[in-house]
Design a protein around this motif. Structure first.
Motif, PDB file in Angstrom:
ATOM      1  N   THR A   9       0.835  -1.233   0.280  1.00 25.85           N
ATOM      2  CA  THR A   9      -0.093   0.606  -0.112  1.00 25.85           C
ATOM      3  C   THR A   9       0.995   1.026   0.234  1.00 25.85           C
ATOM      4  OG1 THR A   9      -1.918  -0.748   1.390  1.00 25.85           O
ATOM      5  CG2 THR A   9      -1.489   1.326   1.174  1.00 25.85           C
ATOM      6  N   ALA A  10      -0.002   2.539  -0.694  1.00 27.42           N
ATOM      7  CA  ALA A  10       1.234   3.242  -1.295  1.00 27.42           C
ATOM      8  C   ALA A  10       0.664   4.943  -0.609  1.00 27.42           C
ATOM      9  CB  ALA A  10       1.948   3.518  -2.597  1.00 27.42           C
ATOM     10  N   VAL A  11       0.868   5.749   0.485  1.00 26.20           N
ATOM     11  CA  VAL A  11      -0.344   6.554   0.410  1.00 26.20           C
ATOM     12  C   VAL A  11       0.868   8.212  -0.574  1.00 26.20           C
ATOM     13  CG1 VAL A  11      -0.952   7.873   2.249  1.00 26.20           C
ATOM     14  CG2 VAL A  11      -1.020   5.979   2.510  1.00 26.20           C
ATOM     15  N   VAL A  12       0.315   8.673  -1.285  1.00 25.05           N
ATOM     16  CA  VAL A  12       0.612   9.453  -1.654  1.00 25.05           C
ATOM     17  C   VAL A  12       0.119  10.741  -1.542  1.00 25.05           C
ATOM     18  CG1 VAL A  12       1.702  10.526  -3.961  1.00 25.05           C
ATOM     19  CG2 VAL A  12       1.382   8.080  -4.026  1.00 25.05           C
ATOM     20  N   THR A  13       0.623  12.055  -1.473  1.00 24.15           N
ATOM     21  CA  THR A  13      -0.178  13.698  -1.271  1.00 24.15           C
ATOM     22  C   THR A  13       0.051  13.911  -2.186  1.00 24.15           C
ATOM     23  OG1 THR A  13       1.550  14.277  -0.327  1.00 24.15           O
ATOM     24  CG2 THR A  13      -0.105  13.094   1.500  1.00 24.15           C
ATOM     25  N   GLY A  14      -1.061  14.870  -2.564  1.00 30.00           N
ATOM     26  CA  GLY A  14      -0.462  15.740  -3.621  1.00 30.00           C
ATOM     27  C   GLY A  14      -0.998  14.987  -4.866  1.00 30.00           C
ATOM     28  N   ILE A  65      -3.490  20.513   3.067  1.00 26.90           N
ATOM     29  CA  ILE A  65      -2.173  19.653   3.843  1.00 26.90           C
ATOM     30  C   ILE A  65      -2.368  20.441   5.274  1.00 26.90           C
ATOM     31  CG2 ILE A  65       0.236  19.212   3.438  1.00 26.90           C
ATOM     32  CD1 ILE A  65      -1.585  16.932   2.087  1.00 26.90           C
ATOM     33  N   ALA A  66      -1.881  21.844   4.828  1.00 26.61           N
ATOM     34  CA  ALA A  66      -1.914  22.696   6.072  1.00 26.61           C
ATOM     35  C   ALA A  66      -3.063  22.209   7.601  1.00 26.61           C
ATOM     36  CB  ALA A  66      -2.327  23.994   5.514  1.00 26.61           C
ATOM     37  N   GLU A  67      -3.345  21.378   6.872  1.00 21.55           N
ATOM     38  CA  GLU A  67      -4.287  21.431   8.169  1.00 21.55           C
ATOM     39  C   GLU A  67      -4.140  20.172   8.788  1.00 21.55           C
ATOM     40  OE1 GLU A  67      -8.459  21.826   7.667  1.00 21.55           O
ATOM     41  OE2 GLU A  67      -8.481  23.267   6.563  1.00 21.55           O
ATOM     42  N   GLY A  68      -2.937  20.387  10.261  1.00 21.63           N
ATOM     43  CA  GLY A  68      -2.903  19.172  10.796  1.00 21.63           C
ATOM     44  C   GLY A  68      -3.340  18.153  10.746  1.00 21.63           C
ATOM     45  N   GLY A  69      -4.643  18.110  11.317  1.00 20.21           N
ATOM     46  CA  GLY A  69      -5.248  16.981  11.898  1.00 20.21           C
ATOM     47  C   GLY A  69      -5.992  16.794  10.551  1.00 20.21           C
ATOM     48  N   VAL A  87       4.428   2.291   2.098  1.00 24.88           N
ATOM     49  CA  VAL A  87       5.229   3.587   1.321  1.00 24.88           C
ATOM     50  C   VAL A  87       4.233   4.663   2.058  1.00 24.88           C
ATOM     51  CG1 VAL A  87       5.967   4.719  -0.820  1.00 24.88           C
ATOM     52  CG2 VAL A  87       5.986   1.807   0.209  1.00 24.88           C
ATOM     53  N   LEU A  88       4.665   6.022   1.609  1.00 26.39           N
ATOM     54  CA  LEU A  88       4.479   7.305   1.734  1.00 26.39           C
ATOM     55  C   LEU A  88       5.089   8.266   1.045  1.00 26.39           C
ATOM     56  CD1 LEU A  88       3.124   9.868   3.621  1.00 26.39           C
ATOM     57  CD2 LEU A  88       4.702   9.889   5.131  1.00 26.39           C
ATOM     58  N   VAL A  89       4.218   8.954   0.150  1.00 30.76           N
ATOM     59  CA  VAL A  89       5.486  10.072  -0.586  1.00 30.76           C
ATOM     60  C   VAL A  89       4.695  11.527  -0.662  1.00 30.76           C
ATOM     61  CG1 VAL A  89       5.601  10.533  -3.210  1.00 30.76           C
ATOM     62  CG2 VAL A  89       5.283   8.031  -2.296  1.00 30.76           C
ATOM     63  N   SER A  90       5.651  12.067   0.077  1.00 32.42           N
ATOM     64  CA  SER A  90       5.044  13.384   0.566  1.00 32.42           C
ATOM     65  C   SER A  90       5.595  13.828  -0.560  1.00 32.42           C
ATOM     66  CB  SER A  90       5.628  13.905   1.690  1.00 32.42           C
ATOM     67  OG  SER A  90       5.233  15.505   1.835  1.00 32.42           O
ATOM     68  N   ASN A  91       4.218  14.722  -1.771  1.00 32.77           N
ATOM     69  CA  ASN A  91       3.881  15.310  -2.756  1.00 32.77           C
ATOM     70  C   ASN A  91       3.546  16.487  -2.895  1.00 32.77           C
ATOM     71  OD1 ASN A  91       4.783  15.147  -5.965  1.00 32.77           O
ATOM     72  ND2 ASN A  91       2.965  15.885  -5.644  1.00 32.77           N
ATOM     73  N   ALA A  92       3.079  16.551  -2.189  1.00 35.25           N
ATOM     74  CA  ALA A  92       2.127  18.384  -2.016  1.00 35.25           C
ATOM     75  C   ALA A  92       2.967  19.180  -2.295  1.00 35.25           C
ATOM     76  CB  ALA A  92       1.109  17.620  -1.281  1.00 35.25           C
ATOM     77  N   SER A  93       2.942  20.389  -2.526  1.00 38.95           N
ATOM     78  CA  SER A  93       3.444  21.454  -2.335  1.00 38.95           C
ATOM     79  C   SER A  93       2.917  22.779  -2.885  1.00 38.95           C
ATOM     80  CB  SER A  93       4.665  21.311  -3.493  1.00 38.95           C
ATOM     81  OG  SER A  93       5.193  22.340  -3.394  1.00 38.95           O
ATOM     82  N   ALA A  94       3.116  23.518  -1.563  1.00 33.09           N
ATOM     83  CA  ALA A  94       2.036  25.092  -2.031  1.00 33.09           C
ATOM     84  C   ALA A  94       3.317  25.742  -3.564  1.00 33.09           C
ATOM     85  CB  ALA A  94       2.497  25.820  -0.583  1.00 33.09           C
ATOM     86  N   LEU A  95       3.763  25.112  -3.652  1.00 31.60           N
ATOM     87  CA  LEU A  95       4.416  25.905  -5.034  1.00 31.60           C
ATOM     88  C   LEU A  95       4.276  26.906  -4.731  1.00 31.60           C
ATOM     89  CD1 LEU A  95       3.120  23.659  -7.358  1.00 31.60           C
ATOM     90  CD2 LEU A  95       5.795  23.349  -6.914  1.00 31.60           C
TER      91      LEU A  95
END
Length: 256
Positions: A9-14, A65-69, A87-95
């Motif tokens: 299982t992979a978790v991908v943000t953004g 993503i900015a809301e921690g809860g 697997v965790l992929v932290s991909n989200a960005s404010a850009l």
């Protein structure tokens, strides 16, 4: 090459457009179940449906993503829905670029704390996965901007901070068989993305940037995704704490 990701299982943000979407799709093509998040409900639903069509389980949620809860709840929900996290992929960005206080805050809240908070939420599930299979992986998307600058820039500075953070995570968690690596793309072109907008609005600058790269082109999201998924896979089980530049040699820095 079999990356030994089938059934994991992979978790991908953004993960509903650009690099994030390509990463999620590549995991699914390798047989991994995938959880995604983004801010647009329609895009999340559409992406989940497309991932399921590849024959895997998929789950998604709308998250700021900015809301921690909310981010913590998403990670925990993903683990519950799909039976854990390998697997965790932290991909989200404010850009966002620049030296304004607003730019610094956005990059810190989304890029930096998004990575920190998502890992802390995923850690117990990844520890369990690593204990069970011998390997779990946390991948952070940074940028070639982390190693080059001409002026104070929130984007590059926070992306550099992520690399420092990742090294600490890698060393601390190596005994638990949790790896942490960074993928730093250079210029990446896709329709609707930053460089597509630059091409439309500033064609001269776009062409100048193309000429800076020895390959004579920009990367595709899939090329960055391939590097990301390989690093996340058990095939890379002894690789941890690195920053992999996927930039076509546009940067001049030699990494030692």
């Amino acid at each position: 090459m079999d990356l030994h990701l089938k059934g994991k299982t992979a978790v991908v943000t953004g993960a509903t457009r650009g690099i994030g979407l390509a990463i999620a799709e590549t995991f699914a093509e390798e047989g991994a179940n995938v959880a995604i998040c983004a801010r647009n409900a329609d895009q999340v639903a559409e992406t989940v449906k497309a991932l399921e069509a590849k024959g895997v389980k998929a789950w998604g949620q709308v998250v700021d993503i900015a809301e921690g809860g909310a981010l913590k709840a998403f990670v925990e929900g993903a683990a519950e829905a799909l039976g854990g996290i390998d697997v965790l992929v932290s991909n989200a960005s404010a850009l966002v670029q620049g030296n304004s206080e607003e730019a610094w805050k956005a990059m810190y809240d989304i890029d930096m704390m998004g990575a920190v908070r998502s890992f802390e939420a995923a850690r117990p599930f990844m520890e369990a996965a690593a204990q069970r299979s011998g390997d779990a992986a946390f991948i952070i998307t940074s940028s070639v901007s982390s190693v080059e600058t001409d002026s104070p820039n929130s984007y590059g500075a926070i992306k550099a901070a992520l690399i420092h953070y990742a090294k600490g995570v890698a060393r601390e968690n190596a005994p638990k068989k949790i790896r942490c690596n960074v993928v730093s793309p250079g210029t990446v072109f896709f329709e609707g993305g930053v460089w597509a907008n630059v091409k439309a609005g500033m064609p001269g600058f776009f062409e100048q940037t193309i000429k800076r790269n020895p390959t004579g082109r920009m990367a595709t999201p899939q090329e960055v995704a391939a590097a990301t998924v390989f690093l996340a896979s058990p095939r890379s089980a002894f690789t941890t704490g690195i920053n992999m530049l996927v930039d076509g040699a546009i940067s001049r820095r030699a990494n030692f």
